[in-house]
Design an enzyme around this catalytic site. Sequence first.
Site, PDB file in Angstrom:
ATOM      1  N   PRO A   1       0.850  -1.197   0.000  1.00 33.69           N
ATOM      2  CG  PRO A   1       0.015  -1.042   2.174  1.00 33.69           C
ATOM      3  CD  PRO A   1       0.789  -1.939   1.266  1.00 33.69           C
ATOM      4  CG  MET A   2       3.542   2.122  -1.946  1.00 35.07           C
ATOM      5  SD  MET A   2       4.690   1.860  -3.333  1.00 35.07           S
ATOM      6  CE  MET A   2       3.689   0.791  -4.405  1.00 35.07           C
TER       7      MET A   2
ATOM      8  CB  CYS B   1       2.395   4.987   7.985  1.00 36.53           C
ATOM      9  SG  CYS B   1       2.535   6.588   7.173  1.00 36.53           S
TER      10      CYS B   1
ATOM     11  CG  HIS C   1       9.408  -1.486   5.994  1.00 33.42           C
ATOM     12  ND1 HIS C   1       8.892  -0.376   5.377  1.00 33.42           N
ATOM     13  CD2 HIS C   1      10.731  -1.482   5.705  1.00 33.42           C
ATOM     14  CE1 HIS C   1       9.871   0.275   4.752  1.00 33.42           C
ATOM     15  NE2 HIS C   1      10.996  -0.393   4.949  1.00 33.42           N
TER      16      HIS C   1
ATOM     17  CG  ASN D   1       7.534  -3.794   2.678  1.00 34.40           C
ATOM     18  OD1 ASN D   1       7.326  -2.826   3.407  1.00 34.40           O
ATOM     19  ND2 ASN D   1       7.617  -3.656   1.376  1.00 34.40           N
ATOM     20  N   GLY D   2      10.557  -4.134   2.133  1.00 30.94           N
ATOM     21  CA  GLY D   2      11.604  -3.139   2.297  1.00 30.94           C
ATOM     22  C   GLY D   2      12.810  -3.411   1.417  1.00 30.94           C
TER      23      GLY D   2
ATOM     24  NE  ARG E   1      10.680   3.206  -2.020  1.00 28.31           N
ATOM     25  CZ  ARG E   1      11.819   3.520  -1.435  1.00 28.31           C
ATOM     26  NH1 ARG E   1      12.411   4.669  -1.720  1.00 28.31           N
ATOM     27  NH2 ARG E   1      12.373   2.702  -0.559  1.00 28.31           N
TER      28      ARG E   1
END
Length: 329
Positions: free
Chosen positions: A15-16, A98, A169, A209-210, A233
Site C-alpha cells: 500500500p502506497m 507508517c 518492513h 518488505n523493504g 516502489r
Amino acid sequence: MSGPAALAARLSVAPMMDWTDRHCRVLHRLLSRRTLLYTEMVTAPALVRGGALHLLDFSPREQPVALQLGGSDPEELAQAARLGEQAGYVEINLNCGCPSDRVQSGTFGAVLMRDPGLVAECVAAMGAAVSVDVTVKCRIGVDDQNPEEVLPEFLSRVGAAGVERFTIHARKAWLQGLSPKENRDIPPLDYDLVQRMRGMFGGLHLSVNGGITSLDQAEAFLDAGLDGVMVGRAAYHDPVSILSQADRRIFGDGEDSDPFDVVRQMLPYIDAHLVAGGKLGQVTRHMLGLFAGRPGARQWRRILSEGAHKPGAGTALVEEALGAVMAAA
C-alpha cells in the site's frame, strides 16, 4: 489462512499513499492475475466519522485486493473493517508502519509499535467484526527500541489476539528527525531478523518488505523459507519487471504478460473513466513506468506526461505513445 488473500500473499504490492489507487490496481492486475494488491491507507475515522465511503470504491476486476486501515480505536477500527468487508475486500490490514507526522498525530501507524497491547485490542475487535483475514503491516521497531526484543513481543501479543499473517518492513522507523521518505531508505535493513522470526513463529505467515527491487530477490526470500514478499516502489516504477512474470515464477501458474497487450487492454477502461468525467492523467500517471529500460521508454513518458492534461486528451494519445515505443523497438 487458506483464503484467496493468504494464497495471493506469496507476492504482494505494498500500500502506497497517492500511488496504489484503483487505477493503479487495475493496471497491476492486468500484469499479474495472482499477486495480492493493497489499497492506499484509509483511515478508520474518515470512514466511520467522516462517512467517506467513496474511499472504498474499487472494481471487482482488481481482486484479490486488500484494504489497509489506519487507526488506533478498537471499536472504530471494527466498524471500518466491517465496512471494508461489506465493500468486498478479501483482507483488512492494520497499518503499524507508517511514520508520517500526520499519522503519528492520529496515534496510529508506526507509533503503534510502542503499544502491542493496544494493537492486540484493535485486531481482536476487527477480527470479531469480520469473517475475512485481519492482518498487520509493521516495522521491526521505532526510535531507540531494540528490535531483537520488540519484534518478537509484538508478533507474540498481536498473534495471540488472532492475527496469523504479518508483513514486516525490515527497517526501524524514526518518528523524530527523519521524513517519511528518509524512513524508507536511511534506517538499515535487517532481513536476518525477519528470517529469525520465521523460525520462532512457525504458526504465523510472515512476509518481508523493504528494499526489494526484483523478482530474483523475491524468489530468494521465498526459497529461504519466508511465506511472502511485499514489493513497494519497484513495483510502481518498473511494474513489468516485478509483475509480468510473477504468475509463472512466483505462483507457478500462467504465462507472462506483455506490456503492449496490457496498454491495449487499458484503453476501454480509460474510455469508461473519461465518459464518467475523469481525466486521462489520473490513469496514465500510473502507466509511465510500463516500458522502463526498454527502447522508446523516454518517448512513451514524454508523450503521456506532456499531453495527458491537455483539454480533450484521450486514448488516442495513449495509442500515439504506444506507437512511439513500437517504432523504437
